[in-house]
Enzyme design. Structure first.
Site, PDB file in Angstrom:
ATOM      1  N   HIS A  34      56.392  48.060  50.387  1.00 49.78           N
ATOM      2  CA  HIS A  34      55.851  46.787  49.898  1.00 49.78           C
ATOM      3  C   HIS A  34      56.827  45.640  50.123  1.00 49.78           C
ATOM      4  CE1 HIS A  34      52.951  49.360  47.772  1.00 49.78           C
ATOM      5  NE2 HIS A  34      52.193  48.275  47.677  1.00 49.78           N
ATOM      6  N   HIS A  35      56.311  44.430  49.946  1.00 50.56           N
ATOM      7  CA  HIS A  35      57.120  43.202  49.945  1.00 50.56           C
ATOM      8  C   HIS A  35      58.137  43.269  48.793  1.00 50.56           C
ATOM      9  CE1 HIS A  35      54.954  41.813  46.378  1.00 50.56           C
ATOM     10  NE2 HIS A  35      53.887  42.347  46.964  1.00 50.56           N
ATOM     11  N   ASP A  61      40.566  29.171  34.778  1.00 51.80           N
ATOM     12  CA  ASP A  61      41.952  29.669  34.814  1.00 51.80           C
ATOM     13  C   ASP A  61      42.569  29.480  33.421  1.00 51.80           C
ATOM     14  OD1 ASP A  61      43.785  30.561  37.350  1.00 51.80           O
ATOM     15  OD2 ASP A  61      45.034  29.614  35.807  1.00 51.80           O
ATOM     16  N   ALA A  71      39.253  48.186  39.207  1.00 54.51           N
ATOM     17  CA  ALA A  71      39.788  48.832  40.410  1.00 54.51           C
ATOM     18  C   ALA A  71      41.289  48.592  40.494  1.00 54.51           C
ATOM     19  CB  ALA A  71      39.110  48.298  41.662  1.00 54.51           C
ATOM     20  N   GLY A 118      44.757  31.616  40.862  1.00 56.19           N
ATOM     21  CA  GLY A 118      45.791  32.562  41.279  1.00 56.19           C
ATOM     22  C   GLY A 118      45.643  32.953  42.743  1.00 56.19           C
ATOM     23  N   ARG A 119      46.617  33.745  43.215  1.00 55.24           N
ATOM     24  CA  ARG A 119      46.587  34.155  44.626  1.00 55.24           C
ATOM     25  C   ARG A 119      45.341  34.987  44.921  1.00 55.24           C
ATOM     26  NH1 ARG A 119      52.797  35.944  44.167  1.00 55.24           N
ATOM     27  NH2 ARG A 119      51.908  36.403  42.138  1.00 55.24           N
ATOM     28  N   ALA A 163      41.027  31.904  38.588  1.00 51.73           N
ATOM     29  CA  ALA A 163      40.550  31.353  39.868  1.00 51.73           C
ATOM     30  C   ALA A 163      41.615  30.589  40.648  1.00 51.73           C
ATOM     31  CB  ALA A 163      39.348  30.445  39.605  1.00 51.73           C
ATOM     32  N   LYS A 206      57.545  42.705  44.680  1.00 51.76           N
ATOM     33  CA  LYS A 206      56.831  43.630  43.789  1.00 51.76           C
ATOM     34  C   LYS A 206      57.789  44.119  42.706  1.00 51.76           C
ATOM     35  CE  LYS A 206      53.971  47.805  43.955  1.00 51.76           C
ATOM     36  NZ  LYS A 206      52.979  47.262  43.031  1.00 51.76           N
TER      37      LYS A 206
HETATM   38  N1  LIG Z   1      43.228  45.555  42.169  1.00 52.08           N
HETATM   39  C1  LIG Z   1      43.768  45.103  43.292  1.00 52.08           C
HETATM   40  O1  LIG Z   1      43.400  45.506  44.403  1.00 52.08           O
HETATM   41  C2  LIG Z   1      44.840  44.046  43.209  1.00 52.08           C
HETATM   42  C3  LIG Z   1      45.349  43.467  44.370  1.00 52.08           C
HETATM   43  C4  LIG Z   1      46.312  42.464  44.241  1.00 52.08           C
HETATM   44  C5  LIG Z   1      46.742  42.079  42.987  1.00 52.08           C
HETATM   45  N2  LIG Z   1      46.238  42.688  41.871  1.00 52.08           N
HETATM   46  C6  LIG Z   1      46.595  42.284  40.510  1.00 52.08           C
HETATM   47  O2  LIG Z   1      45.825  41.115  40.197  1.00 52.08           O
HETATM   48  C7  LIG Z   1      46.528  40.340  39.224  1.00 52.08           C
HETATM   49  C8  LIG Z   1      46.632  38.901  39.719  1.00 52.08           C
HETATM   50  O3  LIG Z   1      47.454  38.862  40.850  1.00 52.08           O
HETATM   51  P1  LIG Z   1      47.773  37.475  41.560  1.00 52.08           P
HETATM   52  O4  LIG Z   1      48.688  37.787  42.690  1.00 52.08           O
HETATM   53  O5  LIG Z   1      46.502  36.736  41.835  1.00 52.08           O
HETATM   54  O6  LIG Z   1      48.559  36.716  40.394  1.00 52.08           O
HETATM   55  P2  LIG Z   1      48.746  35.148  40.199  1.00 52.08           P
HETATM   56  O7  LIG Z   1      49.902  34.989  39.277  1.00 52.08           O
HETATM   57  O8  LIG Z   1      48.783  34.447  41.517  1.00 52.08           O
HETATM   58  O9  LIG Z   1      47.394  34.668  39.472  1.00 52.08           O
HETATM   59  C9  LIG Z   1      47.100  34.921  38.118  1.00 52.08           C
HETATM   60  C10 LIG Z   1      46.247  33.769  37.646  1.00 52.08           C
HETATM   61  O10 LIG Z   1      45.784  34.077  36.334  1.00 52.08           O
HETATM   62  C11 LIG Z   1      45.843  32.870  35.582  1.00 52.08           C
HETATM   63  N3  LIG Z   1      45.841  33.171  34.155  1.00 52.08           N
HETATM   64  C12 LIG Z   1      46.881  33.530  33.372  1.00 52.08           C
HETATM   65  N4  LIG Z   1      46.472  33.682  32.106  1.00 52.08           N
HETATM   66  C13 LIG Z   1      45.147  33.424  32.088  1.00 52.08           C
HETATM   67  C14 LIG Z   1      44.159  33.431  31.066  1.00 52.08           C
HETATM   68  N5  LIG Z   1      44.462  33.711  29.796  1.00 52.08           N
HETATM   69  N6  LIG Z   1      42.879  33.124  31.393  1.00 52.08           N
HETATM   70  C15 LIG Z   1      42.557  32.812  32.670  1.00 52.08           C
HETATM   71  N7  LIG Z   1      43.458  32.792  33.681  1.00 52.08           N
HETATM   72  C16 LIG Z   1      44.736  33.100  33.389  1.00 52.08           C
HETATM   73  C17 LIG Z   1      47.113  32.193  36.068  1.00 52.08           C
HETATM   74  O11 LIG Z   1      47.145  30.811  35.732  1.00 52.08           O
HETATM   75  C18 LIG Z   1      47.008  32.428  37.562  1.00 52.08           C
HETATM   76  O12 LIG Z   1      46.266  31.402  38.200  1.00 52.08           O
HETATM   77  C19 LIG Z   1      47.858  41.057  39.010  1.00 52.08           C
HETATM   78  O13 LIG Z   1      47.772  41.929  37.890  1.00 52.08           O
HETATM   79  C20 LIG Z   1      48.021  41.863  40.283  1.00 52.08           C
HETATM   80  O14 LIG Z   1      48.854  42.988  40.125  1.00 52.08           O
HETATM   81  C21 LIG Z   1      45.294  43.660  41.972  1.00 52.08           C
END
Ligand SMILES: NC(=O)c1ccc[n+]([C@@H]2O[C@H](COP(=O)([O-])OP(=O)(O)OC[C@H]3O[C@@H](n4cnc5c(N)ncnc54)[C@H](O)[C@@H]3O)[C@@H](O)[C@H]2O)c1
Length: 250
Positions: A135-136, A34, A105, A11-12, A9, A139
């Site tokens: 992409h940015h 988180d 997804a 994360g981005r 929660a 990546k």
């Molecule tokens: N499916 C899609 O459309 C899509 C789109 C964007 C990103 N993503 C993927 O989503 C994932 C997250 O991306 P992001 O940019 O939010 O990354 P991020 O690094 O900003 O966030 C990840 C979060 O997960 C937390 N985390 C790590 N280990 C954990 C655990 N064991 N339990 C609970 N939380 C934990 C981290 O503390 C962090 O807050 C990546 O794999 C990214 O590639 C998927």
């Protein structure tokens, strides 16, 4: 109201999901967890659907734990393999509740999922096809999983239509022709200022079709996430489902 817990929660992506769940009329936030938080707080009593956006190295363990706790899961974290999916299928077969769901997804952007679909529809009608993803520069993988999937879909549609290889007289290639995925060339651009973009290019003599999807901001993923939450909450998708296209009536 659909009770939604978010794992990852802070994360981005996860923080956008928290906002989206709070802002939608038919969802309410249960728990926002988180790294370091105890996932066993999530139970069928407080949560209908968990949304998981963490990191590939922990996502499988999180999903297995959540399945064992009897809740449905919507997963956005990348890095899934057939082997990992099999582990989830096995966990679901032994799950405490009948008909539990895990939905994964690789891409929640509706524009990207539709572009992927439209590319398959267009593929049989063109002699040439190539894919460009942009992409940015942060990546870490290339080409993107979505571009790889689009190329596979184009190749399969061409094969089903009886088309041969794409025309290409290249004799010397220092790498400029990109990665070849099932016979389809895939090119990756990394440029500051971009977010996530993809083009499927198709050509015949005297004509070209370009199918382009642009995701300008992470907020573009939220309608897809909410759609998945709503579909999974119906209880109509037992087992593992992969891909938002399953929910778009295409
Ligand atoms: N499916 C899609 O459309 C899509 C789109 C964007 C990103 N993503 C993927 O989503 C994932 C997250 O991306 P992001 O940019 O939010 O990354 P991020 O690094 O900003 O966030 C990840 C979060 O997960 C937390 N985390 C790590 N280990 C954990 C655990 N064991 N339990 C609970 N939380 C934990 C981290 O503390 C962090 O807050 C990546 O794999 C990214 O590639 C998927």
């Amino acid at each position: 109201m659909i009770k939604v817990s978010v794992v990852g929660a802070k994360g981005r992506m996860g923080s956008h999901v928290v906002d989206a769940v709070n802002n939608a009329d038919d969802t309410e936030l249960a728990l926002a967890l988180d790294a370091g938080d105890d996932l066993s707080q999530i139970t069928p009593e407080n949560t209908d659907v968990v949304v998981e956006f963490t990191v590939p190295s922990v996502s499988l363990d999180n999903v297995l734990a959540l399945v064992a706790q009897g809740v449905d899961v919507v997963v956005g974290t990348t890095g899934w393999t057939e082997e990992k999916l099999d582990q989830v299928r096995a966990a679901l077969a032994a799950a405490p509740r009948e008909g539990q769901s895990v939905f994964i997804a690789p891409n929640f952007a509706i524009s990207a999922v539709l572009a992927d679909y439209f590319a398959k529809v267009a593929a049989p009608y063109f002699e040439s096809a190539e894919v460009i993803e942009l992409h940015h520069p942060n990546k870490v993988d290339a080409p993107s999983g979505t571009a790889f999937h689009t190329a596979q879909g184009i190749a399969a549609a061409r094969k089903a239509a009886g088309l041969g290889p794409v025309p290409d007289a290249t004799e010397t290639d220092g790498g400029s022709r990109g990665q070849v995925v099932d016979g389809i060339h895939v090119h990756a651009v990394r440029l500051r200022g971009l977010n996530a973009h993809e083009e499927a290019l198709f050509g015949n003599d005297g004509e070209q079709l370009t199918i382009r999807a642009d995701s300008f901001d992470r907020i573009s993923f939220m309608p897809g996430v909410l759609l998945a939450v709503r579909k999974v909450a119906t209880g109509s998708y037992p087992g593992v489902t992969v891909g938002l296209d399953n929910f778009l009536d295409l």
